[in-house]
Design an enzyme around this catalytic site. Sequence first.
Site, PDB file in Angstrom:
ATOM      1  N   LYS A  24       0.834  -1.206   0.000  1.00  0.00           N
ATOM      2  CA  LYS A  24       0.000   0.000   0.000  1.00  0.00           C
ATOM      3  C   LYS A  24       0.868   1.256   0.000  1.00  0.00           C
ATOM      4  CE  LYS A  24      -3.020   0.585   3.503  1.00  0.00           C
ATOM      5  NZ  LYS A  24      -2.811   1.843   4.256  1.00  0.00           N
ATOM      6  N   SER A  25       1.889   1.285   0.835  1.00  0.00           N
ATOM      7  CA  SER A  25       2.750   2.480   0.915  1.00  0.00           C
ATOM      8  C   SER A  25       3.409   2.763  -0.433  1.00  0.00           C
ATOM      9  CB  SER A  25       3.845   2.255   1.957  1.00  0.00           C
ATOM     10  OG  SER A  25       3.288   2.194   3.238  1.00  0.00           O
ATOM     11  N   ARG A  29       2.803   5.927  -3.327  1.00  0.00           N
ATOM     12  CA  ARG A  29       3.951   6.730  -3.773  1.00  0.00           C
ATOM     13  C   ARG A  29       4.186   6.594  -5.271  1.00  0.00           C
ATOM     14  NH1 ARG A  29       4.251   5.641   1.531  1.00  0.00           N
ATOM     15  NH2 ARG A  29       5.508   6.928   2.937  1.00  0.00           N
ATOM     16  N   GLY A  97      -4.950   7.903   5.693  1.00  0.00           N
ATOM     17  CA  GLY A  97      -4.049   8.880   6.309  1.00  0.00           C
ATOM     18  C   GLY A  97      -2.839   9.137   5.430  1.00  0.00           C
ATOM     19  N   ARG A 125      -8.690  11.960  12.619  1.00  0.00           N
ATOM     20  CA  ARG A 125      -7.241  11.775  12.826  1.00  0.00           C
ATOM     21  C   ARG A 125      -6.488  13.115  12.815  1.00  0.00           C
ATOM     22  NH1 ARG A 125      -5.182   6.836   9.295  1.00  0.00           N
ATOM     23  NH2 ARG A 125      -3.391   7.121  10.695  1.00  0.00           N
ATOM     24  N   SER A 170       7.456   9.202  12.061  1.00  0.00           N
ATOM     25  CA  SER A 170       6.314   8.954  11.194  1.00  0.00           C
ATOM     26  C   SER A 170       6.721   9.159   9.739  1.00  0.00           C
ATOM     27  CB  SER A 170       5.164   9.905  11.555  1.00  0.00           C
ATOM     28  OG  SER A 170       4.281  10.040  10.458  1.00  0.00           O
ATOM     29  N   ASP A 322       2.076  -1.114  11.981  1.00  0.00           N
ATOM     30  CA  ASP A 322       0.728  -1.526  11.568  1.00  0.00           C
ATOM     31  C   ASP A 322       0.404  -2.967  11.959  1.00  0.00           C
ATOM     32  OD1 ASP A 322       0.232   0.952  10.441  1.00  0.00           O
ATOM     33  OD2 ASP A 322       0.944   0.359   8.451  1.00  0.00           O
ATOM     34  N   LYS A 349      -4.322   5.820  14.866  1.00  0.00           N
ATOM     35  CA  LYS A 349      -4.405   5.155  13.557  1.00  0.00           C
ATOM     36  C   LYS A 349      -5.873   5.182  13.092  1.00  0.00           C
ATOM     37  CE  LYS A 349      -0.049   4.251  13.045  1.00  0.00           C
ATOM     38  NZ  LYS A 349       0.710   4.958  12.010  1.00  0.00           N
ATOM     39  N   ARG A 353      -6.238   1.815  18.147  1.00  0.00           N
ATOM     40  CA  ARG A 353      -6.015   0.367  18.044  1.00  0.00           C
ATOM     41  C   ARG A 353      -5.719  -0.284  19.387  1.00  0.00           C
ATOM     42  NH1 ARG A 353      -2.937   0.251  12.124  1.00  0.00           N
ATOM     43  NH2 ARG A 353      -4.889   0.212  10.949  1.00  0.00           N
TER      44      ARG A 353
END
Length: 443
Positions: A24-25, A29, A97, A125, A170, A322, A349, A353
Site C-alpha cells: 500500500k505504501s 507513492r 491517512g 485523525r 512517522s 501496523d 491510527k 487500536r
Amino acid sequence: MSTLVASPKTGAGLTGAITAPGDKSISHRSLMFGALAVGRTEVSGLLEGDDVRATAAAVAALGAQVERIGDGAWRIDGVGVGGLAEPSGALDMGNSGTGARLLMGLVAGHPITATFTGDESLSRRPMQRVIEPLSQMGAVFQGREGGRLPITVTGPVMAMPIDYRSPVASAQVKSAVLLAGLNAPGVTTLREPKPSRDHTENMLRQFGAEVKSAIEDGFNTVRITGQPELSPQTIVVPGDPSSAAFATVAALILPGSDVTIRNVGLNPLRAGLFDVLRAMGGRIEVLGERNEGGERVGDLRVRGSDLKGVVAPPANAASMIDEYPILCIAAALADGPTEMRGIEELRVKESDRIAVMVQGLRAAGVEVDEHEDGMTVHGGAGKAPAGGCTIGANHDHRIAMSFLTLGLAAAAPIEVTGAETIATSYPAFVQHYQSLGAEVSAR
Ligand code: S3P
C-alpha cells in the site's frame, strides 16, 4: 454495512499458497511520484484497494493523466515538479491517512488551493503533525478545530526550505515535508527520532532526486534538494508485508498449517513483525530472497507453531507499527504474556487500536492489560479462546482482519461488522483465506 464470520478451523490447519497483494505504501507513492515526473511511469502490481484508488483519483484531479491498463497495471503521465494544477473539487481521501498527509505535502509545495475530505475515521485523525511543518514552509491551512479534516490548503508562490525536527517517527510526516521540499529552492531537512519506513527516500532517489540520509545526533536525518527534474520509472510493486502478516499469524496459530505467501516485501523498516514472531518460536522460513526494483522480497513458508510470549522491543516499533493488532492475535495463543509498549501512536491510527484491541480481545475471552502506551496480552498456551462474539471494525481494516483471524482459532465463531473496510488495503482477503481452507463467509 457488511458482516463477515470466521469459524473455528476443524481438522488440519491451513494449507496452500497465496501471493501477497501489492504494498500500500509503495502503491500510493508510485502514483504520486509518477505524477511529478516528466513523462510516462508504468506501474505493475499496484494495490487496487480503496485507499490507493482515492490517491489515483486525487493525482488525476491535480492534473496528471492516470490510466488503468490491466490488473494492477497503471500508467501515469506526469506534469513535472511544480506542474500540479488546482483541482476543481474536493479531494476525497476516504480512509487513507497516507493519501491525505502525503498529498497535503505535495499541494503545500505548489501555488494552488485544494480541499481534503475523508471518511468518519480520517476526519478524526490528527493533521496538526503535518500542518505544523508545512505552515513553516509557507502553506496556509483552514480546517476544523484541532487540525481535523475537512482541511483546505493553499501553497505559497514559492515554498521555503526548512530544517524540521519531527516529534514522532512517522513516515507520513517525513514524506509530507520531503514532498513539499521537492518544489522548494534549496535543501529541506527532516529529522525524526527513529527511522520510519524509507520508501519515499528510496523511490525519489530512483526518480532522480538528490536525497541523503544519515543518523545525526541520534536522529534519522533526511535532506532533499529541491526542484529536480524527475524522470519516469517502471515500477514493480512488491507484496505488502503488512497484509502478508495476517495469513502468517493464521498459519502459526493453527496446528498442522503449512502455508506459503509469495512475493512479500522484506524491507527491514517494515519487517519487524516477522522477527518478533520468530522470537516467539514461529516457524517462518524465507525462500528465494531477491532484490526487486530496490526492495528486498521473498516467499514466506509458515508452519503451525507452539508460540511463547515475548517482549516486543519498543525500539523496533516503527518497523511493525501496523502489525500490532495481528501480533495481539498471535499473543493470545502463545504461552505466557506478550508485552507491547512504546506504541502510543496506535491510538491515532484508523481507530484507537489499543482500546479497540483490548475491548475486542476481552469480548473473545482473552486476558489483556491496557497501558497508556500499549498492552500486554496473556496467552492461553494454544488453548482456544472462547470467541462467540461480535466485533465492530471501527472503520479499521486491520482490526477487522485481526479478529477474523482469531475466529479461526477460537472455540466459537467471531463475527466482524463493518467488514467492508477490508477493501481499503486487502480486497482479496476473504478469497485468500478461503483458498487456504479457512471458513470466512458473509453473514
Ligand atoms: C505509512 C506510514 C505509517 C503507517 C501507515 C502507512 C506510509 O504511518 O501506519 O499505514 O505509507 O507512510 P505513520 O508514518 O504515521 O506512522
